[in-house]
Design an enzyme around this catalytic site. Structure first.
Site, PDB file in Angstrom:
ATOM      1  N   CYS A  74       0.682  -1.196   0.167  1.00 56.09           N
ATOM      2  CA  CYS A  74       0.006  -0.091  -0.024  1.00 56.09           C
ATOM      3  C   CYS A  74       1.012   1.255  -0.045  1.00 56.09           C
ATOM      4  CB  CYS A  74      -1.104   0.081   1.281  1.00 56.09           C
ATOM      5  SG  CYS A  74      -2.131  -1.240   1.302  1.00 56.09           S
TER       6      CYS A  74
ATOM      7  N   ARG B 212       3.574   0.005  -4.941  1.00 57.43           N
ATOM      8  CA  ARG B 212       3.309  -0.733  -3.575  1.00 57.43           C
ATOM      9  C   ARG B 212       2.080  -1.233  -3.536  1.00 57.43           C
ATOM     10  NH1 ARG B 212       6.787   1.776  -0.011  1.00 57.43           N
ATOM     11  NH2 ARG B 212       5.414   1.293   1.873  1.00 57.43           N
TER      12      ARG B 212
ATOM     13  N   TRP C 189      -2.688  -2.607  -1.713  1.00 57.56           N
ATOM     14  CA  TRP C 189      -2.302  -3.941  -1.913  1.00 57.56           C
ATOM     15  C   TRP C 189      -3.509  -4.497  -0.755  1.00 57.56           C
ATOM     16  CZ3 TRP C 189      -0.222  -7.877   0.869  1.00 57.56           C
ATOM     17  CH2 TRP C 189      -0.054  -9.169   0.214  1.00 57.56           C
TER      18      TRP C 189
ATOM     19  N   ASN D 217      -1.331   2.184   5.921  1.00 55.89           N
ATOM     20  CA  ASN D 217      -0.477   1.106   5.254  1.00 55.89           C
ATOM     21  C   ASN D 217       0.003   0.458   6.304  1.00 55.89           C
ATOM     22  OD1 ASN D 217       1.365  -0.541   4.042  1.00 55.89           O
ATOM     23  ND2 ASN D 217       2.910   1.014   4.289  1.00 55.89           N
ATOM     24  N   GLY D 218      -0.380  -1.147   6.382  1.00 56.31           N
ATOM     25  CA  GLY D 218       0.043  -1.846   7.589  1.00 56.31           C
ATOM     26  C   GLY D 218      -1.010  -2.857   7.855  1.00 56.31           C
TER      27      GLY D 218
ATOM     28  N   GLU E 211      16.338 -17.722  -8.737  1.00 57.18           N
ATOM     29  CA  GLU E 211      15.864 -16.330  -9.085  1.00 57.18           C
ATOM     30  C   GLU E 211      15.353 -16.321 -10.608  1.00 57.18           C
ATOM     31  OE1 GLU E 211      15.456 -12.324  -9.135  1.00 57.18           O
ATOM     32  OE2 GLU E 211      15.539 -13.767  -7.561  1.00 57.18           O
TER      33      GLU E 211
ATOM     34  N   LYS F 153      11.515 -14.892 -11.347  1.00 58.07           N
ATOM     35  CA  LYS F 153      11.401 -13.866 -12.523  1.00 58.07           C
ATOM     36  C   LYS F 153      10.264 -14.426 -13.322  1.00 58.07           C
ATOM     37  CE  LYS F 153      13.445 -10.651 -10.670  1.00 58.07           C
ATOM     38  NZ  LYS F 153      13.186 -11.041  -9.533  1.00 58.07           N
TER      39      LYS F 153
ATOM     40  N   GLU G  25       6.784 -14.864 -11.542  1.00 59.57           N
ATOM     41  CA  GLU G  25       6.350 -13.295 -11.039  1.00 59.57           C
ATOM     42  C   GLU G  25       5.642 -12.593 -12.163  1.00 59.57           C
ATOM     43  OE1 GLU G  25       8.949 -11.049  -7.905  1.00 59.57           O
ATOM     44  OE2 GLU G  25       9.812 -11.414  -9.760  1.00 59.57           O
TER      45      GLU G  25
ATOM     46  N   HIS H 253      16.451 -36.847  -8.194  1.00 63.45           N
ATOM     47  CA  HIS H 253      15.844 -37.183  -6.764  1.00 63.45           C
ATOM     48  C   HIS H 253      14.305 -36.665  -6.808  1.00 63.45           C
ATOM     49  CE1 HIS H 253      19.404 -38.555  -5.228  1.00 63.45           C
ATOM     50  NE2 HIS H 253      20.242 -37.404  -5.497  1.00 63.45           N
TER      51      HIS H 253
ATOM     52  N   LYS I 151       6.062  -3.939  -4.305  1.00 60.41           N
ATOM     53  CA  LYS I 151       7.490  -3.677  -4.197  1.00 60.41           C
ATOM     54  C   LYS I 151       7.842  -3.851  -2.958  1.00 60.41           C
ATOM     55  CE  LYS I 151      11.165  -2.615  -6.630  1.00 60.41           C
ATOM     56  NZ  LYS I 151      11.908  -3.530  -7.374  1.00 60.41           N
TER      57      LYS I 151
END
Length: 587
Positions: free
Chosen positions: A2, A29, A76, A100-101, A460, A464, A467, A483, A582
């Protein structure tokens, strides 16, 4: 998560366009919904819209509002679906709030408020804040007193900004564990970060936990958690961190991928290592989340090989919940792009409370929360990274970590200077990588394989891809494929292999042969020496030859480009992937 913004203007001003500009810079955000509230003629006017900020801007064209004081929010979603009625600002009669929170005890507070007759219209935890403030106003308290009264009732993390119809020229705001800054310039503002206020402000105050502020067009009054007035020092907003737009690029993600060579150069230039940091250290503990965690995994290889110091890497969001034994003579390294990642901050606080460990931080944002609780701070020189999927900040983190590992190796430090030029060579492979993306863009899933320090790069690369393209992808240590993961391999699933010609080449090439025996969509990133020895049946992208120590930094760039072009081919918004934000400021 947020983003919040609040701007005060003089009587007769209309600050709506400035609030929208601030929200544009905060949309990274969260973009589940957006809203704005202003005070006009002694009344609160509000407009909200579901989805990206453009939807709110469209509404404002049809139903304009105006006021000289206003607050805005881009969401968000944590509590309640991303619908218009759950969008902020949240109103209770004469109060409007953006937050925000997370208010952790909102259920108990909501139950008590409902017993008193307050009617809840949203599914959000934030609505208890508006009703609590309204309850205090109804009791006869002034807005500032009402604000102080409720702070002892709420638990959790929060950055809150509120306006009151009875105090039409003022915004009251408070911070606890979620970032909040106060800006000074053309207007006095509050915002979630310096970027959000940079269009109208040139100086900033970074609020500490528990501090709150009352701002008007002419002044800002600051108070500490005991409500004693304080006089914090203003700091200049660093212009190199202000978002300068996309320039010639169609999106931020490509711009930030292309900026990696210059980012590496600047990060090397501005971070000189003093080996005394490691004096008396018996173990290194790395704390990080997400992409930063992958950087920490690579650092473990480097630190143990070159510094000869045992190194542990921990997922920060899990660390403190298993009551870990920290030990003596530990150097804790916290890695966080924003410097405000709540899980990493809490893990550091745990280390602080339970040991005498020294804390080093690696962050991209100057004066962020992590810098204020660390003994040493190294800044990545990435500038503003707006794309939600981290690219240049990751390379900059690896640059600092490698710099720490190699600081007393003159040969490697000299070779380090050549790395940005090799990264520029890889950027010249975009057409080939775009063609490669056509081979995987219709897949439902993908596998990434790497060994040694390229195992974290496999993780990574997979992160990506999922995402921004929403293709399910997993990264594996190449030797682990037999395995279990090999059961997934068929002719349709792409298997993306990282195989430079190094001491692990023969092992990795054997793992690739196992995949080739079971599938035909095998893609290999290698170098000229490896190309000569690897099967012609696989698709290969040839990267520059480089010393093995720098391979992780070099090999992540084509994986970023592969994810980028795959997402574009699938019609995705690479800068604002669904469900993500973000800066992760909630647990």
């Amino acid at each position: 998560m947020c983003g919040i913004i609040g701007i005060t203007g003089r009587l007769g001003d209309n600050i709506v366009s400035k609030v929208i500009t601030g929200l544009e810079k905060l949309e990274y955000r969260g973009y589940d919904s957006a809203g704005i509230a202003v005070i006009a003629n002694g009344q609160i006017e509000r407009l909200r819209a579901v989805g990206k900020l453009q939807n709110l801007k469209n509404k404002l064209e049809d139903t304009p509002i105006s006021g000289n004081v206003g607050i805005g929010h881009t969401r968000w979603a944590t509590h309640g679906k991303p619908t218009e009625h759950n969008a902020h600002p949240i109103i209770s009669e004469t109060v409007a709030v953006v937050h925000n929170g997370i208010i952790e005890n909102f259920r108990e507070l909501k139950f008590d408020l409902q017993k008193e007759g307050f009617v809840f219209e949203t599914e959000t935890d934030t609505e208890v804040l508006a009703h609590l403030l309204q309850r205090e106003i109804n009791k006869g308290y002034q807005p500032s007193e009402a604000f102080k009264n409720i702070l002892g009732l709420i638990n959790g993390s929060y950055a809150i900004a509120s306006i009151f119809s009875s105090l039409p020229n003022t915004i009251i705001a408070v911070k606890h564990k979620s970032p909040l800054v106060v800006g000074f310039g053309e207007n006095i503002c509050v915002g979630s970060d310096i970027n959000s206020i940079s269009a109208v402000c040139r100086e900033v105050v970074y609020l500490e936990d528990g501090e709150y502020v009352e701002i008007s067009a002419n002044e800002a009054l600051f108070f500490d958690k005991t409500f004693r007035q304080i006089f914090p020092v203003k700091q200049k907003i660093p212009l190199d961190f202000v978002n300068s737009g996309k320039g010639k690029y169609m999106n931020y993600m490509l711009k930030e991928i292309v900026e990696q060579p210059s980012t590496i150069r600047k990060t090397l230039l501005h971070n000189k290592i003093n080996g005394e940091i490691f004096n008396g250290i018996s173990r290194i503990l790395i704390l990080a989340c997400g992409t930063s965690y992958h950087a920490g995994m690579i650092a473990k290889y480097w630190f143990e090989k070159f510094l000869k110091i045992p190194t542990d890497i921990e997922i920060a969001s899990e660390y403190r919940y298993r009551f870990p034994i920290i030990g003596e003579n530990i150097l804790a390294i916290a890695i966080t792009q924003s410097g405000e990642t709540i899980d990493t901050l809490e893990a550091v606080e745990y280390v602080r409370k339970n040991s005498n460990s020294r804390v080093m931080a690696i962050a991209n944002v100057k004066n962020s929360a992590i810098s204020r609780i660390s003994d040493f701070i190294f800044y990545t020189e990435a500038g503003a990274e707006i794309g939600v999927a981290s690219t240049k900040a990751f390379s900059a983190q690896l640059t600092i970590l490698a710099n720490l590992a190699f600081y007393n190796n003159e040969f490697l430090m000299q070779e380090f200077q050549n790395l940005p030029t090799l990264c520029e060579e890889i950027l010249g492979l975009q057409d080939k990588i775009e063609n490669l993306a056509k081979k995987i863009c219709s897949a439902d899933s993908a596998i990434y394989l790497g060994r040694g320090s390229l195992y974290p790069i496999a993780l990574e690369g997979a992160l990506k891809l999922k995402e921004i393209s929403y293709i399910h992808a997993e990264g594996f240590a190449a030797g682990e494929m037999k395995h279990g993961p090999i059961a997934l391999v068929d002719d349709d699933i792409p298997v993306i292999c990282l195989c430079p010609h190094n001491e692990l080449f023969e092992k990795t090439s054997s793992n690739i042969q196992m995949a080739l025996a079971r599938g035909k969509n095998i893609i290999i990133f290698t170098d000229p020496s490896g190309d000569k020895l690897l099967s012609p049946e696989a698709t290969k992208i040839i990267l520059p030859q480089i010393f093995d120590e720098f391979v992780p930094i070099l090999y992540v760039i084509p994986l970023q480009l592969l994810a980028y072009h795959t997402a574009l081919l699938r019609g995705m918004d690479v800068d604002k992937p669904r469900n993500l934000a973000k800066s992760v400021t909630v647990e």
